[in-house]
Design a protein around this motif. Sequence first.
Motif, PDB file in Angstrom:
ATOM      1  N   MET A   1      31.394  29.557   3.889  1.00  0.00           N
ATOM      2  CA  MET A   1      30.148  28.933   3.452  1.00  0.00           C
ATOM      3  C   MET A   1      28.985  29.396   4.342  1.00  0.00           C
ATOM      4  O   MET A   1      27.907  29.717   3.847  1.00  0.00           O
ATOM      5  CB  MET A   1      30.256  27.408   3.482  1.00  0.00           C
TER       6      MET A   1
ATOM      7  N   GLY B   1      36.951  27.616   4.942  1.00  0.00           N
ATOM      8  CA  GLY B   1      35.926  27.298   3.952  1.00  0.00           C
ATOM      9  C   GLY B   1      34.549  27.148   4.577  1.00  0.00           C
ATOM     10  O   GLY B   1      33.549  27.599   4.006  1.00  0.00           O
ATOM     11  N   LYS B   2      34.481  26.530   5.749  1.00  0.00           N
ATOM     12  CA  LYS B   2      33.194  26.375   6.445  1.00  0.00           C
ATOM     13  C   LYS B   2      32.671  27.732   6.913  1.00  0.00           C
ATOM     14  O   LYS B   2      31.470  28.008   6.836  1.00  0.00           O
ATOM     15  CB  LYS B   2      33.348  25.440   7.647  1.00  0.00           C
TER      16      LYS B   2
ATOM     17  N   ASP C   1      28.163  33.002   3.448  1.00  0.00           N
ATOM     18  CA  ASP C   1      27.475  33.056   2.158  1.00  0.00           C
ATOM     19  C   ASP C   1      26.026  32.592   2.274  1.00  0.00           C
ATOM     20  O   ASP C   1      25.126  33.196   1.690  1.00  0.00           O
ATOM     21  CB  ASP C   1      28.201  32.210   1.119  1.00  0.00           C
ATOM     22  N   GLN C   2      25.813  31.523   3.029  1.00  0.00           N
ATOM     23  CA  GLN C   2      24.448  31.008   3.210  1.00  0.00           C
ATOM     24  C   GLN C   2      23.572  32.034   3.936  1.00  0.00           C
ATOM     25  O   GLN C   2      22.417  32.236   3.566  1.00  0.00           O
ATOM     26  CB  GLN C   2      24.483  29.693   3.998  1.00  0.00           C
TER      27      GLN C   2
ATOM     28  N   ARG D   1      21.220  28.363   5.317  1.00  0.00           N
ATOM     29  CA  ARG D   1      20.273  29.288   4.697  1.00  0.00           C
ATOM     30  C   ARG D   1      18.843  28.990   5.131  1.00  0.00           C
ATOM     31  O   ARG D   1      18.098  29.903   5.511  1.00  0.00           O
ATOM     32  CB  ARG D   1      20.387  29.201   3.181  1.00  0.00           C
TER      33      ARG D   1
ATOM     34  N   ALA E   1      26.244  22.219   6.828  1.00  0.00           N
ATOM     35  CA  ALA E   1      26.673  23.527   6.321  1.00  0.00           C
ATOM     36  C   ALA E   1      25.738  24.047   5.230  1.00  0.00           C
ATOM     37  O   ALA E   1      25.554  25.248   5.083  1.00  0.00           O
ATOM     38  CB  ALA E   1      28.102  23.437   5.797  1.00  0.00           C
ATOM     39  N   ARG E   2      25.144  23.140   4.448  1.00  0.00           N
ATOM     40  CA  ARG E   2      24.261  23.562   3.370  1.00  0.00           C
ATOM     41  C   ARG E   2      22.877  23.975   3.845  1.00  0.00           C
ATOM     42  O   ARG E   2      22.100  24.537   3.090  1.00  0.00           O
ATOM     43  CB  ARG E   2      24.140  22.443   2.345  1.00  0.00           C
TER      44      ARG E   2
END
Length: 139
Positions: free
Chosen positions: A116, A112-113, A119-120, A86, A82-83
């Motif tokens: 996320m 939440g995922k 947002d990324q 971006r 998930a991180r």
Amino acid sequence: MRKHKNSPGQEAAVDMTPMLDIVFIMLIFFIVTSTFIRESGLDLTEHKSDDRPEEQLNSPKAAIVKVCANGDISIDGRLIDARSVRANVERKLAEDSSTVVIIETEKEAPTGKLVMAIDQARTARAHISVSPEPAYCRR
């Protein structure tokens, strides 16, 4: 001291004009000193289909981000963390700056995922579209 009694034809009256003046002055004060905040949010409106020629509709490339019910996230069929959404979106944008990020999610996917991933993609400065069609994730 002698108390004055009102005669039957006279009634006591209170002048309300000064109180109304104070109320209006307070109203103007609160309107002038208040701050108006425009909250930002996600645009989840469904876009209607265009009557443009097919080559114009297919011109931008799309990076499809899928958020699965078990919390997995994949871009173009490749499972990622998930991180790292971006970094992958930035790589796609470096290849073609007109790339659009389409985010699909299963109905039971953790919110939440999904947030996320959005947002990324926003941090990567990509154009984002949230698909109304549910994602199909391999199990």
